[in-house]
Design an enzyme around this catalytic site. Sequence first.
Site, short mmCIF file in Angstrom:
data_model
loop_
_atom_site.label_atom_id
_atom_site.label_comp_id
_atom_site.label_asym_id
_atom_site.label_seq_id
_atom_site.Cartn_x
_atom_site.Cartn_y
_atom_site.Cartn_z
N ASP A 83 0.75 -1.23 -0.27
CA ASP A 83 -0.16 0.33 -0.26
C ASP A 83 0.58 1.71 0.04
O ASP A 83 0.92 1.60 0.89
CB ASP A 83 -0.93 0.15 1.17
CG ASP A 83 -1.82 1.09 1.37
OD1 ASP A 83 -2.04 2.09 0.64
OD2 ASP A 83 -2.61 1.42 2.45
N GLU B 262 33.80 12.30 19.30
CA GLU B 262 33.39 13.84 18.59
C GLU B 262 33.80 14.95 19.47
O GLU B 262 33.39 14.96 20.97
CB GLU B 262 33.15 13.73 17.63
CG GLU B 262 32.43 13.86 15.73
CD GLU B 262 33.35 14.62 15.49
OE1 GLU B 262 33.55 16.37 15.65
OE2 GLU B 262 34.08 14.91 14.68
N ARG C 113 30.49 20.97 3.28
CA ARG C 113 30.59 20.47 4.75
C ARG C 113 29.13 21.07 5.34
O ARG C 113 28.93 20.77 6.04
CB ARG C 113 31.60 21.73 5.28
CG ARG C 113 33.12 21.22 4.91
CD ARG C 113 34.33 22.05 5.52
NE ARG C 113 34.11 21.90 7.07
CZ ARG C 113 34.63 21.10 7.97
NH1 ARG C 113 35.37 20.43 7.46
NH2 ARG C 113 34.29 21.32 9.22
N GLU D 96 31.50 9.65 15.97
CA GLU D 96 32.02 9.78 14.40
C GLU D 96 32.13 8.28 14.04
O GLU D 96 33.30 7.38 14.81
CB GLU D 96 32.56 10.39 13.79
CG GLU D 96 32.44 11.29 12.19
CD GLU D 96 33.53 11.95 12.06
OE1 GLU D 96 34.37 11.04 10.88
OE2 GLU D 96 33.43 12.68 11.87
N GLU E 53 28.31 12.53 11.50
CA GLU E 53 28.19 12.26 13.15
C GLU E 53 26.97 11.76 13.97
O GLU E 53 26.22 11.88 13.01
CB GLU E 53 28.75 13.51 13.57
CG GLU E 53 30.00 14.04 13.14
CD GLU E 53 30.70 15.27 12.99
OE1 GLU E 53 31.55 15.93 13.33
OE2 GLU E 53 29.75 16.08 13.25
N HIS F 247 30.05 15.89 6.24
CA HIS F 247 30.68 16.35 5.60
C HIS F 247 30.92 15.30 4.19
O HIS F 247 31.11 14.66 5.17
CB HIS F 247 31.97 16.56 6.33
CG HIS F 247 31.92 17.22 7.41
ND1 HIS F 247 32.94 17.31 8.62
CD2 HIS F 247 31.36 18.39 7.92
CE1 HIS F 247 32.77 18.25 9.18
NE2 HIS F 247 31.92 19.04 8.91
N GLU G 201 30.22 11.47 5.66
CA GLU G 201 30.67 11.14 7.82
C GLU G 201 29.87 11.63 8.54
O GLU G 201 29.77 12.87 8.71
CB GLU G 201 32.37 12.34 8.24
CG GLU G 201 33.20 11.69 7.07
CD GLU G 201 34.79 13.49 7.54
OE1 GLU G 201 34.34 14.14 7.81
OE2 GLU G 201 35.55 13.05 6.59
N ARG H 295 37.51 25.59 7.73
CA ARG H 295 36.74 24.41 8.01
C ARG H 295 35.06 25.53 7.99
O ARG H 295 33.92 24.61 8.02
CB ARG H 295 37.01 23.68 9.10
CG ARG H 295 37.89 22.88 9.10
CD ARG H 295 38.54 22.03 10.19
NE ARG H 295 39.54 20.95 9.99
CZ ARG H 295 39.43 19.68 9.80
NH1 ARG H 295 38.85 18.92 9.63
NH2 ARG H 295 40.81 18.86 9.05
N GLU I 77 35.39 18.68 -0.73
CA GLU I 77 34.68 17.97 0.73
C GLU I 77 33.33 19.30 1.05
O GLU I 77 33.51 20.42 1.22
CB GLU I 77 35.01 17.98 2.48
CG GLU I 77 34.66 18.06 3.28
CD GLU I 77 35.30 17.63 4.67
OE1 GLU I 77 35.78 17.75 5.23
OE2 GLU I 77 36.61 18.58 4.65
#
Length: 494
Positions: free
Chosen positions: A75, A236, A384, A244, A156, A293, A154, A363, A382
Amino acid sequence: MFEGLNRVATQAHRKGKERRMSGIKTAKDVISKIKSENVEFVDLRFMDFPGLWQHFSIPAARLDEDTFERGLGFDGSSIRGWQAINESDMLVKPVPETAFIDPFRTYKTMVIICNICDPITGEDYTRDPRNIARKAEAFLKSSGLADTAFFGPEAEFFIFDDIRCDQNEHEGYYHIDSVEARWNTGRVENPNLGYKIRYKEGYFPCPPADKLQDIRSEMAKMLASVDIETEVHHHEVATGGQCEIGIKFSPLLHMADQLLKFKYVLKNTAYKNGKTVTFMPKPIFGDNGSGMHCHFSLWKGNNNLFAGNGYAGLSDMGLYAIGGLLKHAPALLAFTNPTMNSYKRLVPGFEAPINLAYSQRNRSAACRIPMYSTSPKAKRVEFRCPDPSCNPYLAFSAMLMAAIDGINNKIHPGEPLDKDIYDLPPEELAKVPKAPGSLREALSNLEKDHAFLLKGDVFTDDVIETWISYKLKNEVAALELRPHPYEFVLYFDI
């Protein structure tokens, strides 16, 4: 992640090969494995529209080779964001190469991830998130730009000892707890042995402050048993259980499948140990939230197309891909950061990557080019901003489509942001574009900017419209209508 550093060689990886389904490619292989492994049940799984795994089980004897072609009915009107009640019938079609043995079930169960099809036309269902990821990979290949898009998320997460929450007409609250959390330094624990992790100091003290070493190792072993290779695990930054576990990168569709298995294994390992796991981006006030990330690169054959002689060792294609990600980021975040809670993490003035710029080391920039290795094979971008509340099929596909748009239109990302963002004068900081500040804002941007997602029929207008309307009705409006507990702190005595 892409270099395979710090891989965890677990005992399950060495001894658990009888559980592993690698090598299965056809329906015949599945049936043979069911018989040789004495499997009793087959669990058929698929992804709903917002991003939760759904399932139902059948006796193993009911699965035959024809099932993989004709599918099994269910369904679709009961699945969030899918069919109306008057056209509810849908089919699941098992995908043989996704099969694995569930390590948590009492009765031996084989899990198979499924695609969703219309029972009348036989066509793949446009709102099936896995179908969107399949189309994204096909579009990349048909474009001639690359053969494969590799993703290394990655994700977390928090491991808590207790969670209680409710919101109704006369009360609203949440209560979370962790034995290692800073707020428990004065709790009577008979005895309280101390070693609590201070706020923002969880990266990464040894045990006994880190009380989750053994459960993370158990999670890594269980991941190995379902063919997910762990590269590293650690505590972390946040107090109260933030962790992580890094897993090996993989092509887009396979990585999305793996991420769902990853979440399933972590949640069930924690549950078995009397704990609970959440991938909610911001469960703790005043401490770090959980991001995801996403490391990303395009390859043709054995060649990494992002490696070159430009900034931070990138090729022009890599820079243009960043240009596409940054240009479309305000819309992308509707898929990569799709919850109201996501924007409690993406807040100006902290370490969150809200600046729509790129850098090789900064970062706080939305796009970073990791410099851990000088190997061309390891060169990647990357992104982020994303967090682990996203539907990975949709998030990875949207990221790929933005990158392709950047490459095709040679969208250069401009100058990198290599300065300390906190030292920039206000007039210079004001020139750096910012990520949306709320889910409503991200959805508004998606409504205005989604043509790049429609290329190759990867996303459809129906998917975009349904996503926006579902989120506005079921999440944005639902939270905006409800009083917040802190409003009573601020306003009750007015």
